[in-house]
Design an enzyme around this catalytic site. Sequence first.
Site, PDB file in Angstrom:
ATOM      1  N   ASN A  13     -31.673 -30.702  11.444  1.00 43.35           N
ATOM      2  CA  ASN A  13     -32.529 -29.545  11.197  1.00 43.35           C
ATOM      3  C   ASN A  13     -31.794 -28.253  11.511  1.00 43.35           C
ATOM      4  O   ASN A  13     -31.172 -28.120  12.572  1.00 43.35           O
ATOM      5  CB  ASN A  13     -33.782 -29.638  12.069  1.00 43.35           C
ATOM      6  N   GLU A  14     -31.850 -27.288  10.575  1.00 43.82           N
ATOM      7  CA  GLU A  14     -31.322 -25.933  10.778  1.00 43.82           C
ATOM      8  C   GLU A  14     -30.041 -25.975  11.606  1.00 43.82           C
ATOM      9  O   GLU A  14     -29.962 -25.423  12.705  1.00 43.82           O
ATOM     10  CB  GLU A  14     -32.395 -25.058  11.430  1.00 43.82           C
ATOM     11  N   GLU A  19     -38.973 -26.370   4.757  1.00 43.62           N
ATOM     12  CA  GLU A  19     -39.955 -25.762   5.657  1.00 43.62           C
ATOM     13  C   GLU A  19     -40.353 -24.412   5.090  1.00 43.62           C
ATOM     14  O   GLU A  19     -39.547 -23.735   4.449  1.00 43.62           O
ATOM     15  CB  GLU A  19     -39.391 -25.515   7.066  1.00 43.62           C
ATOM     16  N   HIS A  59     -35.148 -23.261   4.210  1.00 41.06           N
ATOM     17  CA  HIS A  59     -36.347 -22.986   4.995  1.00 41.06           C
ATOM     18  C   HIS A  59     -36.722 -21.525   4.777  1.00 41.06           C
ATOM     19  O   HIS A  59     -35.870 -20.645   4.922  1.00 41.06           O
ATOM     20  CB  HIS A  59     -36.098 -23.265   6.479  1.00 41.06           C
ATOM     21  N   ARG A  82     -42.439 -34.876   6.469  1.00 48.15           N
ATOM     22  CA  ARG A  82     -41.136 -34.691   7.134  1.00 48.15           C
ATOM     23  C   ARG A  82     -41.382 -34.846   8.629  1.00 48.15           C
ATOM     24  O   ARG A  82     -42.174 -34.099   9.215  1.00 48.15           O
ATOM     25  CB  ARG A  82     -40.543 -33.330   6.791  1.00 48.15           C
ATOM     26  N   TRP A  99     -44.591 -26.078   7.189  1.00 44.62           N
ATOM     27  CA  TRP A  99     -44.500 -26.216   8.641  1.00 44.62           C
ATOM     28  C   TRP A  99     -45.760 -25.615   9.252  1.00 44.62           C
ATOM     29  O   TRP A  99     -46.032 -24.454   9.057  1.00 44.62           O
ATOM     30  CB  TRP A  99     -43.262 -25.502   9.185  1.00 44.62           C
ATOM     31  N   TYR A 146     -38.954 -18.359   5.742  1.00 44.52           N
ATOM     32  CA  TYR A 146     -39.834 -17.628   6.652  1.00 44.52           C
ATOM     33  C   TYR A 146     -39.642 -16.137   6.406  1.00 44.52           C
ATOM     34  O   TYR A 146     -39.688 -15.704   5.252  1.00 44.52           O
ATOM     35  CB  TYR A 146     -39.555 -18.035   8.098  1.00 44.52           C
TER      36      TYR A 146
END
Length: 454
Positions: A154-155, A250, A221, A78, A279, A223
């Site tokens: 992105n995001e 991610e 994503h 990516r 990531w 996290y």
Amino acid sequence: MKRRLATLAAAAVAAAASVLFFVAPAYAATGLHVSGRAIVEAGGQPFVMRGVNHEHTWFTSETDSFADIKAKGANTVRVVLSGGRWTANSASDVANVISLCKQNRLICVLEDHDTTGYGEDGAAYTLDQAVNYWIGLKSVLVGQEDYISINIGNEPIGNTNPGQWTAATAAAIQKMRSNGFQHLLMVDAPNWGQDWTYVMRDNAQTVLDADTLHNTVLSIHMYAVFNTAASITSYLDTFQAKGWPLVIGEFGWQFSSGEVDDQTLMAEADARGLGYLGWSWAGNNDPILDMTVGFDPNQLTTWGQRVFNGPHGIKATAREAAIFGGTAPPSTPPASTPPTSTPPTSTPPTSPPPSGGCAAAYTAGGQWSGGFQGEVKVTAGATAVKGWTVTLAFPNGQTITQVWNATVTGSGSTVTARNVGYNGSLAAGASTTFGFLGAWTGTNGAPALTCAAT
């Protein structure tokens, strides 16, 4: 985008949305496309993304990274791009990125980073502006549908008014299609990609229905919001139940107790056939998220070891895209556990040389306090086999804790390993291997092996 980590608030679990099933009745005539929950290639072969993010827009000279990422076993990269929030990546630069991906047999996910945190970060672009960037690159993107996916932004929404994500994302998809793009589109969740307010989870059908080609995959994503096994499995269960296509675009690793449970994440993705893209290769402001030291592929960090060489990591689970040849994962991923304290040693085959069935040989890998790595080589006899099982009987009470390239049944010190789909059929005299991590105390003797062809 983890150039900085967004501070995320806790959120109450929203009420479950009614169950809807997304089935893709149409898709681009050529290229990567969605079929049900899966991504498939033009020829219909399933493709599961296994790769990493590369911060190209900030490190445009690091072009060797594409070959290095491939050499570590990835099938996808990516690529971070910018249309102007940072130094813009031109059409010629993007064409070169695509060429580098193709040269190195990598599927390329191109993403516009300009939208990161819109609504909360004043510098962020809208999704509509991101679409304009892709339109400006159309000349180098059309015709590459077999090789690239376009991650629109992105995001694209921060934590301020995340509800705007649904309409903005649907409109962006429709604008891409009205401008002639037939590529596999990828759309990120709001809340800096982590969807902790569940806007994407509860409104994804509206976004998928906006695509006239039914060729959009959702991207989460993971996290700090996903720091427990339960939070990961619950989220993935919802998308699986609704039949929605999803990738983990991610994720980081559990470098502290409040961070993502990467081991559960990769295991669940492996079990469910979901793509994941860690990531990132290098270049973070916070180097805890760098997989390499200074883009050096010979210096993997702890995070790099986990994502590439772990039991559900890239080396163990990546399969190259069929358009490039479709090679299976390598048979022996290295361990992603503490450094070895003793050098590997080989042990002679513990079952006799085969005549008709199969034989198995054990090789001891590294050993450390409480843990060890082992490998078993399975060799067909004078005739081909369609499958195999190997029984391992450990003499000192050792147990297997993780395994790759085989499935294990049983418990305690005697277990049976069976082939997986891609390594069961062996021509006469051909071999394959599977590996494992184990636990031991006191003495760590080699297991007795019995191999049977099936």
